[in-house]
Design a protein around this motif. Structure first.
Motif, PDB file in Angstrom:
ATOM      1  N   VAL A 268     -11.962  -7.756  -6.047  1.00 59.60           N
ATOM      2  CA  VAL A 268     -11.252  -7.869  -4.769  1.00 59.60           C
ATOM      3  C   VAL A 268      -9.757  -8.073  -4.997  1.00 59.60           C
ATOM      4  CG1 VAL A 268     -10.957  -9.322  -2.725  1.00 59.60           C
ATOM      5  CG2 VAL A 268     -13.254  -8.683  -3.477  1.00 59.60           C
ATOM      6  N   ASN A 269      -9.420  -8.905  -5.977  1.00 56.24           N
ATOM      7  CA  ASN A 269      -8.003  -9.152  -6.258  1.00 56.24           C
ATOM      8  C   ASN A 269      -7.300  -7.907  -6.792  1.00 56.24           C
ATOM      9  OD1 ASN A 269      -7.466 -11.929  -5.560  1.00 56.24           O
ATOM     10  ND2 ASN A 269      -8.883 -12.486  -7.182  1.00 56.24           N
ATOM     11  N   ILE A 270      -7.992  -7.124  -7.611  1.00 50.13           N
ATOM     12  CA  ILE A 270      -7.398  -5.881  -8.124  1.00 50.13           C
ATOM     13  C   ILE A 270      -7.137  -4.917  -6.971  1.00 50.13           C
ATOM     14  CG2 ILE A 270      -7.877  -3.827  -9.498  1.00 50.13           C
ATOM     15  CD1 ILE A 270      -9.326  -5.627 -11.497  1.00 50.13           C
ATOM     16  N   ALA A 271      -8.088  -4.811  -6.061  1.00 44.87           N
ATOM     17  CA  ALA A 271      -7.892  -3.935  -4.896  1.00 44.87           C
ATOM     18  C   ALA A 271      -6.745  -4.424  -4.025  1.00 44.87           C
ATOM     19  CB  ALA A 271      -9.191  -3.850  -4.090  1.00 44.87           C
ATOM     20  N   ASN A 272      -6.622  -5.734  -3.871  1.00 46.88           N
ATOM     21  CA  ASN A 272      -5.521  -6.277  -3.072  1.00 46.88           C
ATOM     22  C   ASN A 272      -4.172  -6.076  -3.760  1.00 46.88           C
ATOM     23  OD1 ASN A 272      -7.191  -7.150  -0.994  1.00 46.88           O
ATOM     24  ND2 ASN A 272      -7.516  -9.164  -1.921  1.00 46.88           N
ATOM     25  N   LEU A 273      -4.127  -6.223  -5.093  1.00 45.59           N
ATOM     26  CA  LEU A 273      -2.880  -6.036  -5.816  1.00 45.59           C
ATOM     27  C   LEU A 273      -2.363  -4.612  -5.699  1.00 45.59           C
ATOM     28  CD1 LEU A 273      -3.440  -8.077  -9.099  1.00 45.59           C
ATOM     29  CD2 LEU A 273      -1.782  -8.547  -7.287  1.00 45.59           C
TER      30      LEU A 273
END
Length: 450
Positions: A268-273
């Protein structure tokens, strides 16, 4: 016999042919036609807008690849350049550009005399102002590099002044010159006479690609040399760091990581970044890399690290998609013949996913090449005239970048810098188009169908 009609039995439904178009079908067909029309209109609008943008950039920027030059034979007078007569480089370097300006003035006067031209209404100094102020600096660098030329006469191709160059590109007219303190109609008339005599010519400007930036008073001398080197250094850093890290992270998350809340949080964090505005990465670079770590401002190493952080999510997402596209049967077949998990991935899955991985990496690099906001925050907007050294030392020396150079030139008042900015945009677009073409070629070349 019982009469069915009499006891209220319904009449059989009328049979309809599938070839008969009823109102419902007619409305559905009209809706489809309207949707197609809206789609075609949207595509047409996008194409027209793109063509308009390209025509605007081309019309303003193509002239930056042409420049006006004045050819003069300059006598390198020893009385002005080497008064001691010992050819000592240290003494010669003490002569400033003010000492070279009279030599250019004399060369202009001699050229007019040899061609039988008269500078009507102009003093010798005003006639010499047709030449760029950068000419004295170029002449000084030439002499310092080889002091043995002092006392000889050499032909030089000097840049014409920005207003003279603009006169032959349509930016300056006789009417505007009458109101401009940087040029006069008499100077434009003299320029026309020099052009007819073959002393003043307009030709391809290689210096636009090799020269460094110039001051506000010398737009004709401004070039992209430092910006191209700075962008190349940053892209090299991004490629070396982001591709191995991105691919390794993707392989672990896709093939080895267990499915739990922690890996879900990472994904999720990679997608948000990937959706974070680029200026946020610039703030991170300013706060951590410059203020905390102490790396130098305006250095390619800082810009490369910031762009690496920004590019990593794009490469990770593209790589994971490429790995997922490989059929599970490839993995099962490799494991079935005795290959280990590591061997099945690196010997079978990864080579088949490589086209998608390379495509994602090149697209990520193309995005990083055009970023401006994070580089502004780390100080790459500074005026830089000195070329950075070769790697690795050059990674830590001040430099500029192509998108930052475009931004820098658009902030200056002289119209010649607007022309330079449009030319830099063309160069940047060429690099971006080439990188995208490479991505398409790689995908077509290595694509596999199952």
């Amino acid at each position: 016999m019982t009469d069915l009609t009499a006891i209220g039995s319904p009449m059989p439904a009328e049979k309809k042919s599938i070839l008969t178009v009823d109102d419902r079908t007619r409305n559905r067909n009209k809706a489809e036609v309207r949707f197609r029309m809206w789609g075609k209109a949207a595509v047409t609008f996008g194409i027209v807008a793109l063509i308009g943008l390209l025509l605007s950039i081309m019309s303003n920027g193509l002239s930056s690849f042409q420049q006006t030059f004045v050819t003069l034979d300059v006598y390198l007078d020893p009385a002005k350049l080497d008064k001691a007569g010992n050819r000592d480089p240290a003494d010669i370097a003490k002569v400033t550009t003010f000492g070279y300006a009279p030599l250019i003035e004399q060369a202009v006067a001699k050229a007019l005399e040899d061609k039988g031209l008269a500078a009507e209404g102009l003093t010798p100094k005003a006639a010499a102002e047709l030449i760029s102020k950068e000419a004295a600096a170029d002449l000084r660098r030439f002499v310092i590099a080889d002091p043995s030329v002092i006392g000889q006469t050499y032909p030089f191709d000097f840049l014409a002044g920005g207003r003279i160059d603009g006169y032959y590109k349509g930016r300056v007219t006789m009417e505007s010159a009458a109101l401009d303190r940087n040029v006069s109609p008499e100077q434009l008339v003299l320029a026309d006479n020099l052009k007819e005599a073959g002393i003043l010519v307009t030709k391809f400007n290689w210096g636009f690609f090799t020269a460094p930036d110039a001051s506000d008073t010398r737009p004709e001398a401004a070039g992209l040399g430092v910006a191209i080197i700075g962008s190349a250094y940053m892209m090299l850093i991004v490629l070396v760091l982001s591709l191995p890290l991105g691919v390794a992270t993707s392989i672990y998350l896709e093939e080895f990581a267990p499915q739990n809340w922690f890996t879900d949080l990472i994904e999720v964090n990679i997608a948000n970044l990937a959706a974070v505005p680029s200026i946020v990465f610039g703030i991170l670079g300013l706060a951590v890399l410059i203020n905390f770590v102490g790396l130098p401002q305006s250095a390619p190493i800082v810009g490369g690290l910031v762009l690496t952080l920004m590019t990593l999510p794009t490469i990770i997402i593209a790589t994971r998609s490429a790995l997922k596209a490989v059929p599970p049967s490839i993995r099962d077949a490799a494991l079935g013949v005795g290959a280990s998990k590591m061997q099945s991935i690196f010997h079978h899955v990864l080579p088949l996913a490589m086209p998608g991985i390379l495509t994602g990496a090149i697209i990520g690099l193309a995005r990083a090449l055009g970023e401006t906001a994070p580089l502004l925050l780390i100080g790459m907007v500074a005026f830089v005239r000195e070329y950075p050294a070769g790697p690795p030392d050059g990674f830590f020396q001040p430099a500029s970048a192509l998108p930052v150079q475009v931004y820098n030139w658009t902030q200056r008042g002289d119209p010649a810098f607007v022309e330079r900015a449009s030319g830099a945009i063309i160069v940047l677009l060429v690099f971006l188009i080439l990188m995208n073409l490479i991505a398409i070629i790689l995908r077509r070349r290595f694509e596999r169908r199952w």
